[in-house]
Motif scaffolding. Structure first.
Motif, PDB file in Angstrom:
ATOM      1  N   ARG A  41       0.856  -1.143   0.022  1.00 42.55           N
ATOM      2  CA  ARG A  41      -0.006  -0.067   0.077  1.00 42.55           C
ATOM      3  C   ARG A  41       0.844   1.132  -0.146  1.00 42.55           C
ATOM      4  NH1 ARG A  41      -4.423  -1.787   4.388  1.00 42.55           N
ATOM      5  NH2 ARG A  41      -5.180  -3.784   3.127  1.00 42.55           N
ATOM      6  N   SER A  42       1.165   1.656  -1.315  1.00 40.40           N
ATOM      7  CA  SER A  42       1.974   2.978  -1.164  1.00 40.40           C
ATOM      8  C   SER A  42       1.085   4.170  -1.257  1.00 40.40           C
ATOM      9  CB  SER A  42       2.759   2.971  -2.634  1.00 40.40           C
ATOM     10  OG  SER A  42       1.938   2.926  -3.705  1.00 40.40           O
ATOM     11  N   SER A  43      -0.240   3.923  -1.200  1.00 41.41           N
ATOM     12  CA  SER A  43      -1.165   5.058  -1.509  1.00 41.41           C
ATOM     13  C   SER A  43      -1.564   5.575  -0.123  1.00 41.41           C
ATOM     14  CB  SER A  43      -2.343   4.648  -2.347  1.00 41.41           C
ATOM     15  OG  SER A  43      -3.017   3.327  -1.760  1.00 41.41           O
ATOM     16  N   GLN A  44      -2.517   6.502  -0.009  1.00 44.80           N
ATOM     17  CA  GLN A  44      -3.085   7.003   1.231  1.00 44.80           C
ATOM     18  C   GLN A  44      -3.743   6.143   2.086  1.00 44.80           C
ATOM     19  OE1 GLN A  44      -2.206  10.051   2.614  1.00 44.80           O
ATOM     20  NE2 GLN A  44      -2.978   9.636   4.479  1.00 44.80           N
ATOM     21  N   ILE A  45      -3.566   5.771   3.459  1.00 43.76           N
ATOM     22  CA  ILE A  45      -4.224   4.892   4.167  1.00 43.76           C
ATOM     23  C   ILE A  45      -5.297   5.662   5.203  1.00 43.76           C
ATOM     24  CG2 ILE A  45      -4.122   3.390   6.030  1.00 43.76           C
ATOM     25  CD1 ILE A  45      -1.594   2.289   5.057  1.00 43.76           C
ATOM     26  N   GLU A  82      -9.389  -6.011  -6.909  1.00 45.13           N
ATOM     27  CA  GLU A  82      -8.070  -5.890  -6.917  1.00 45.13           C
ATOM     28  C   GLU A  82      -7.739  -4.322  -7.215  1.00 45.13           C
ATOM     29  OE1 GLU A  82      -7.666 -10.211  -9.725  1.00 45.13           O
ATOM     30  OE2 GLU A  82      -8.086  -8.119 -10.582  1.00 45.13           O
ATOM     31  N   THR A  83      -6.438  -4.235  -7.096  1.00 46.27           N
ATOM     32  CA  THR A  83      -5.747  -2.846  -7.502  1.00 46.27           C
ATOM     33  C   THR A  83      -5.453  -2.969  -8.980  1.00 46.27           C
ATOM     34  OG1 THR A  83      -3.766  -3.621  -6.748  1.00 46.27           O
ATOM     35  CG2 THR A  83      -4.993  -2.558  -5.169  1.00 46.27           C
ATOM     36  N   TYR A  84      -5.884  -1.845  -9.689  1.00 41.34           N
ATOM     37  CA  TYR A  84      -5.439  -1.952 -11.118  1.00 41.34           C
ATOM     38  C   TYR A  84      -4.200  -2.141 -11.663  1.00 41.34           C
ATOM     39  CZ  TYR A  84      -6.054  -0.465 -15.953  1.00 41.34           C
ATOM     40  OH  TYR A  84      -6.101  -0.562 -17.190  1.00 41.34           O
ATOM     41  N   SER A  85      -3.396  -1.286 -10.688  1.00 37.51           N
ATOM     42  CA  SER A  85      -2.061  -1.139 -11.371  1.00 37.51           C
ATOM     43  C   SER A  85      -1.074  -2.458 -11.265  1.00 37.51           C
ATOM     44  CB  SER A  85      -1.137   0.056 -10.794  1.00 37.51           C
ATOM     45  OG  SER A  85      -0.973  -0.155  -9.326  1.00 37.51           O
ATOM     46  N   THR A 108      -6.540   4.506  -0.496  1.00 36.15           N
ATOM     47  CA  THR A 108      -6.863   4.963  -1.818  1.00 36.15           C
ATOM     48  C   THR A 108      -6.200   4.562  -2.892  1.00 36.15           C
ATOM     49  OG1 THR A 108      -5.436   7.143  -1.632  1.00 36.15           O
ATOM     50  CG2 THR A 108      -7.687   7.323  -0.878  1.00 36.15           C
ATOM     51  N   ASP A 109      -6.621   4.412  -4.057  1.00 36.54           N
ATOM     52  CA  ASP A 109      -6.041   3.602  -4.997  1.00 36.54           C
ATOM     53  C   ASP A 109      -6.825   3.563  -6.294  1.00 36.54           C
ATOM     54  OD1 ASP A 109      -3.955   2.198  -6.723  1.00 36.54           O
ATOM     55  OD2 ASP A 109      -3.592   1.082  -4.743  1.00 36.54           O
ATOM     56  N   SER A 146      -9.772   8.681  -4.763  1.00 35.45           N
ATOM     57  CA  SER A 146      -8.698   9.549  -4.642  1.00 35.45           C
ATOM     58  C   SER A 146      -8.503  10.139  -3.193  1.00 35.45           C
ATOM     59  CB  SER A 146      -9.014  10.746  -5.296  1.00 35.45           C
ATOM     60  OG  SER A 146      -9.955  11.581  -5.018  1.00 35.45           O
ATOM     61  N   GLU A 147      -7.491  10.714  -2.952  1.00 37.78           N
ATOM     62  CA  GLU A 147      -7.032  11.125  -1.634  1.00 37.78           C
ATOM     63  C   GLU A 147      -8.159  12.325  -1.108  1.00 37.78           C
ATOM     64  OE1 GLU A 147      -2.956  12.157  -1.289  1.00 37.78           O
ATOM     65  OE2 GLU A 147      -2.415  10.136  -1.945  1.00 37.78           O
TER      66      GLU A 147
END
Length: 336
Positions: A41-45, A82-85, A108-109, A146-147
């Motif tokens: 999870r590199s995105s905002q938690i 799933e996460t898209y990337s 977020t993702d 989004s964040e």
């Protein structure tokens, strides 16, 4: 309602059933791999309430890709998030009795929600969707959380539609790949007559059980087409079953009601009552579409495009399929 709950209990005992906020359909490619466990999870938690992603898997009777009020959901379908990337699996859930599902994520993702027809969870309905239905919508939907989104934000209406592959169903009925053990209108006409206190001799199915079945039918799928008058349920049902109708819609209402009586009696498609239920949902939607157009037609107003889409060919096919459910051996009535 109490009688209906009793029937449900019996069936369960028997083993019966791009947001910024916009949604992108048909993403470029399906996520590549499934990864078990927690994803990177590199995105905002979001540690508060998370975000809710939801939708419905439904029987798209009019094939317009939209979940309408007269269409029902499909239970037991595995839906994957799933996460898209990365194509990393976040979670898999099963649709509930109304065909609804939801995921809660705390980060977020860009996400992909999809239905895998090969099946994911044990005993899910996905393989039967693949065998006996055709998708009317994309099997995967992409959305961005989004964040800027507030905690607890909801992202609904990620829906997946399917319509019966009637050619395949008929083929399997005729070849006995789908075996049936239903009882026909003569049997149910007699049982309903007993329940109406008009029969002679002894009924095979007790009156209280028949009334439970009719309560169950009223609550099963749509409000229409079957609602019976209080204290006259058996008589109302008998009047539908005993007729020899000339109109296709009346023939469909008759055979569909018999199929639903068989369903509650755990008869019809042998070992496939979940499939039977989903096809009955299609049948009820057809009846609802046609009958809801009647007031406009009586006043000389044109039927809507949705109603006009129910052709005589479709009604004839539906009658044949449900007549087959109401017989023993498979194929009965399909080729008639």
């Amino acid at each position: 309602m109490a009688r209906f709950q009793s029937v449900v209990a019996l069936l369960l005992m028997a083993g019966l059933t791009i947001f910024s906020c916009s949604k992108m359909e048909n993403p470029v490619a399906a996520p590549g791999s499934h990864q078990s466990g927690k994803i990177a999870r590199s995105s905002q938690i979001n540690n508060d309430f998370g975000y809710i992603i939801s939708g419905t898997v439904f029987v798209d009777a009019d094939e317009d890709t939209v979940l309408d009020n007269n269409e029902s959901g499909v239970a037991g379908v595995s839906v994957i998030l799933e996460t898209y990337s990365e194509g990393a699996q976040v979670d898999t859930v099963s649709t509930d009795a109304s065909g609804n599902y939801s995921f809660t994520v705390d980060f977020t993702d860009t996400f992909v929600v999809r239905v895998e027809l090969n099946g994911v969870l044990p005993n899910d309905f996905n393989e039967k969707l693949d065998d006996f239905f055709e998708p009317t919508t994309s099997l995967q939907l992409s959305l961005i959380i989004s964040e800027e989104e507030e905690s607890g934000a909801e992202f609904p209406d990620n829906n997946f539609g399917f319509t019966p592959d009637t050619d395949q169903i008929i083929e399997d009925l005729e070849s006995n790949q789908l075996e049936t053990n239903g009882r026909d209108f003569k049997f149910w006409r007699k049982q309903l007559l007993f329940a109406w206190n008009r029969g002679k001799g002894s009924p095979e199915i007790p009156t209280e059980t028949i009334l439970q079945y009719l309560d169950g039918i009223e609550e099963l799928l749509l409000h229409e087409p079957y609602q019976f008058k209080d204290s006259n349920e058996a008589r109302d049902a008998w009047e539908i079953v005993q007729k020899n109708p000339k109109k296709l819609i009346d023939k469909l209402k008759k055979e569909l009601l018999i199929a639903e009586l068989n369903y509650f009696d755990q008869r019809g498609l042998v070992n496939n009552l979940d499939l039977q239920l989903s096809i009955m949902a299609w049948g009820e939607s057809l009846v609802a579409e046609v009958t809801s157009s009647a007031p406009n037609q009586m006043m000389g107003k044109p039927a809507s495009a949705e109603i006009a889409a129910v052709s005589n060919t479709t009604l004839t096919t539906a009658v044949k399929i449900f007549t087959s459910f109401n017989s023993s051996g498979g194929g009965g009535g399909v080729g008639d």
